[in-house]
Motif scaffolding. Structure first.
Motif, PDB file in Angstrom:
ATOM      1  N   GLU A 187       0.811  -1.235   0.060  1.00  0.00           N
ATOM      2  CA  GLU A 187       0.099  -0.056   0.097  1.00  0.00           C
ATOM      3  C   GLU A 187       0.950   1.203   0.161  1.00  0.00           C
ATOM      4  N   ALA A 188       1.896   1.385   0.934  1.00  0.00           N
ATOM      5  CA  ALA A 188       2.889   2.441   0.783  1.00  0.00           C
ATOM      6  C   ALA A 188       3.565   2.895  -0.652  1.00  0.00           C
ATOM      7  N   GLU A 189       4.042   1.465  -1.192  1.00  0.00           N
ATOM      8  CA  GLU A 189       4.624   1.534  -2.594  1.00  0.00           C
ATOM      9  C   GLU A 189       3.878   2.003  -3.370  1.00  0.00           C
ATOM     10  N   ARG A 190       2.417   1.834  -3.403  1.00  0.00           N
ATOM     11  CA  ARG A 190       1.388   2.406  -4.238  1.00  0.00           C
ATOM     12  C   ARG A 190       1.440   3.961  -4.102  1.00  0.00           C
ATOM     13  N   ALA A 191       1.226   4.371  -2.850  1.00  0.00           N
ATOM     14  CA  ALA A 191       1.012   5.702  -2.499  1.00  0.00           C
ATOM     15  C   ALA A 191       2.096   6.530  -3.050  1.00  0.00           C
ATOM     16  N   LEU A 192       3.563   5.732  -2.732  1.00  0.00           N
ATOM     17  CA  LEU A 192       4.780   6.787  -3.131  1.00  0.00           C
ATOM     18  C   LEU A 192       4.571   6.663  -4.732  1.00  0.00           C
ATOM     19  N   ALA A 193       4.290   5.789  -5.466  1.00  0.00           N
ATOM     20  CA  ALA A 193       4.401   5.540  -6.651  1.00  0.00           C
ATOM     21  C   ALA A 193       3.403   6.852  -7.417  1.00  0.00           C
ATOM     22  N   ARG A 194       2.439   6.993  -6.747  1.00  0.00           N
ATOM     23  CA  ARG A 194       1.640   8.365  -7.509  1.00  0.00           C
ATOM     24  C   ARG A 194       2.396   9.446  -7.318  1.00  0.00           C
ATOM     25  N   HIS A 195       2.938   9.782  -6.213  1.00  0.00           N
ATOM     26  CA  HIS A 195       3.846  10.863  -6.202  1.00  0.00           C
ATOM     27  C   HIS A 195       4.924  10.913  -7.196  1.00  0.00           C
ATOM     28  N   LEU A 196       5.533   9.833  -7.251  1.00  0.00           N
ATOM     29  CA  LEU A 196       7.017   9.817  -8.208  1.00  0.00           C
ATOM     30  C   LEU A 196       6.302   9.783  -9.630  1.00  0.00           C
ATOM     31  N   SER A 197       4.968   9.205 -10.084  1.00  0.00           N
ATOM     32  CA  SER A 197       4.456   9.532 -11.490  1.00  0.00           C
ATOM     33  C   SER A 197       4.233  10.942 -11.803  1.00  0.00           C
ATOM     34  N   ARG A 198       3.511  11.615 -10.429  1.00  0.00           N
ATOM     35  CA  ARG A 198       3.205  12.832 -11.014  1.00  0.00           C
ATOM     36  C   ARG A 198       4.317  13.893 -11.058  1.00  0.00           C
ATOM     37  N   ALA A 199       5.410  13.584 -10.332  1.00  0.00           N
ATOM     38  CA  ALA A 199       6.480  14.605 -10.362  1.00  0.00           C
ATOM     39  C   ALA A 199       7.534  14.302 -11.769  1.00  0.00           C
ATOM     40  N   THR A 200       7.270  13.045 -12.296  1.00  0.00           N
ATOM     41  CA  THR A 200       8.203  12.708 -13.391  1.00  0.00           C
ATOM     42  C   THR A 200       7.277  12.587 -14.760  1.00  0.00           C
ATOM     43  N   ASN A 201       5.999  12.534 -14.503  1.00  0.00           N
ATOM     44  CA  ASN A 201       5.103  12.680 -15.895  1.00  0.00           C
ATOM     45  C   ASN A 201       5.495  11.520 -16.603  1.00  0.00           C
ATOM     46  N   ARG A 202       5.660  10.126 -15.830  1.00  0.00           N
ATOM     47  CA  ARG A 202       5.752   8.973 -16.515  1.00  0.00           C
ATOM     48  C   ARG A 202       5.331   7.945 -15.914  1.00  0.00           C
ATOM     49  N   PRO A 203       4.850   6.670 -16.490  1.00  0.00           N
ATOM     50  CA  PRO A 203       4.266   5.578 -15.624  1.00  0.00           C
ATOM     51  C   PRO A 203       5.383   5.040 -14.576  1.00  0.00           C
ATOM     52  N   VAL A 204       4.774   4.567 -13.386  1.00  0.00           N
ATOM     53  CA  VAL A 204       5.793   3.872 -12.357  1.00  0.00           C
ATOM     54  C   VAL A 204       5.358   2.536 -12.477  1.00  0.00           C
ATOM     55  N   LEU A 205       6.342   1.563 -12.619  1.00  0.00           N
ATOM     56  CA  LEU A 205       6.267   0.256 -12.352  1.00  0.00           C
ATOM     57  C   LEU A 205       7.167  -0.138 -11.395  1.00  0.00           C
TER      58      LEU A 205
END
Length: 288
Positions: free
Chosen positions: A87-105
């Motif tokens: 759950e924490a991984e998905r929450a952090l990934a949303r921030h990383l995706s918005r910052a980089t404007n790319r998908p996070v896998l």
């Protein structure tokens, strides 16, 4: 338990498991013909070779584009090589995706102690190969790892480089554990200021990428908290990478602890805003 460990940044050989020699039964002589029974044969023992896992999960995508179009951030979670928090991984990934404007896998790598080193390193390298096979240009891939995940990212880069495979355009290492000899002064100097302890690190089983060949790696952004026990691992890694000719920048966040960026999960702070801005700039500069 670690089967073998080296501190030169190369992967050690893991002894193969031999279930034992298999003995074949001799054939009985046929009644119509007089033949001597065949002598007992010894078959070659079968070695059990661990196979890398290729599971790559899409955690977040704020770009609305495919990984091939936007590039990809490959996220390798921390957790002391033995734990994870989906759950924490998905929450952090949303921030990383918005910052980089790319998908996070995310990489679903095998965990210790059930799967000792170097299983997780093989899994991270295999995940990178999956992206290449799916048509994502290597130069548009960013590897992102935190804590143990940062160690795995760096180790996977050394593995891919040694194999002559295309490397990502950039890598981001947050609070990396880079030296398993545990010789960084901050392990003692910052004792009591961080949740990471020397005793806990002594249980880790991984390689020491600090002592590997750091030349010809992608551009490295290394971020660490000034109060964390591994602060000097980050300092030494950045210095060694520069000496080897690799572009490396060190961001030191004063008085902050290990994996300080996870404060994002509770809400933005001045430090996390700076971190996300630096991540966006680094990704755009080196892997756009």
């Amino acid at each position: 338990m670690c089967l073998s460990e080296r501190h030169d940044g190369t992967e050690p050989c893991e002894p193969a498991h031999h279930p034992g020699t298999v003995h074949c039964r001799p054939r009985a002589a046929r009644p119509t013909r007089r033949r001597h029974p065949r002598s007992t044969c010894r078959c070659r023992p079968r070695a059990r070779v661990p196979r890398p896992r290729h599971r790559v999960r899409r955690l977040a995508d704020a770009s609305g584009r495919t990984p091939g179009e936007a590039g990809t951030l490959l996220y390798v979670h921390g957790g002391g090589f033995s734990d994870r928090q989906p759950e924490a991984e998905r929450a952090l990934a949303r921030h990383l995706s918005r910052a980089t404007n790319r998908p996070v896998l995310g990489v679903d790598y095998r965990l210790a102690p059930q799967h000792p080193y170097p299983a997780a390193v093989h899994d991270v390298a295999a995940a990178h190969r999956v992206l290449l096979d799916q048509g994502v240009p290597a130069e548009h891939i960013v590897h992102f790892g935190e804590s143990a995940g940062a160690t795995l990212v760096l180790s996977a880069l050394l593995t891919l480089k040694a194999a002559g495979e295309p490397l990502p355009g950039a890598a981001v290492l947050v609070s990396p554990l880079a030296d398993l000899t545990l010789s960084s002064p901050s392990l003692t100097d910052n004792r009591g200021r961080d949740t990471v302890t020397r005793q806990g690190l002594e249980q880790a089983c991984a390689q020491s990428p600090l002592h590997g060949d750091l030349s010809d790696l992608p551009a490295l952004l290394i971020a660490t908290g000034g109060a964390e026990a591994l602060a000097d691992d980050a300092r030494r890694l950045a210095a060694a990478a520069r000496v080897a000719g690799t572009v490396a920048e060190l961001d030191l966040y004063e008085d902050l602890p290990h994996v300080f960026h996870l404060a994002l999960l509770a809400g933005p702070t001045a430090a996390t805003d700076t971190f996300l801005r630096r991540l966006a700039e680094w990704t755009e500069r080196n892997a756009a």
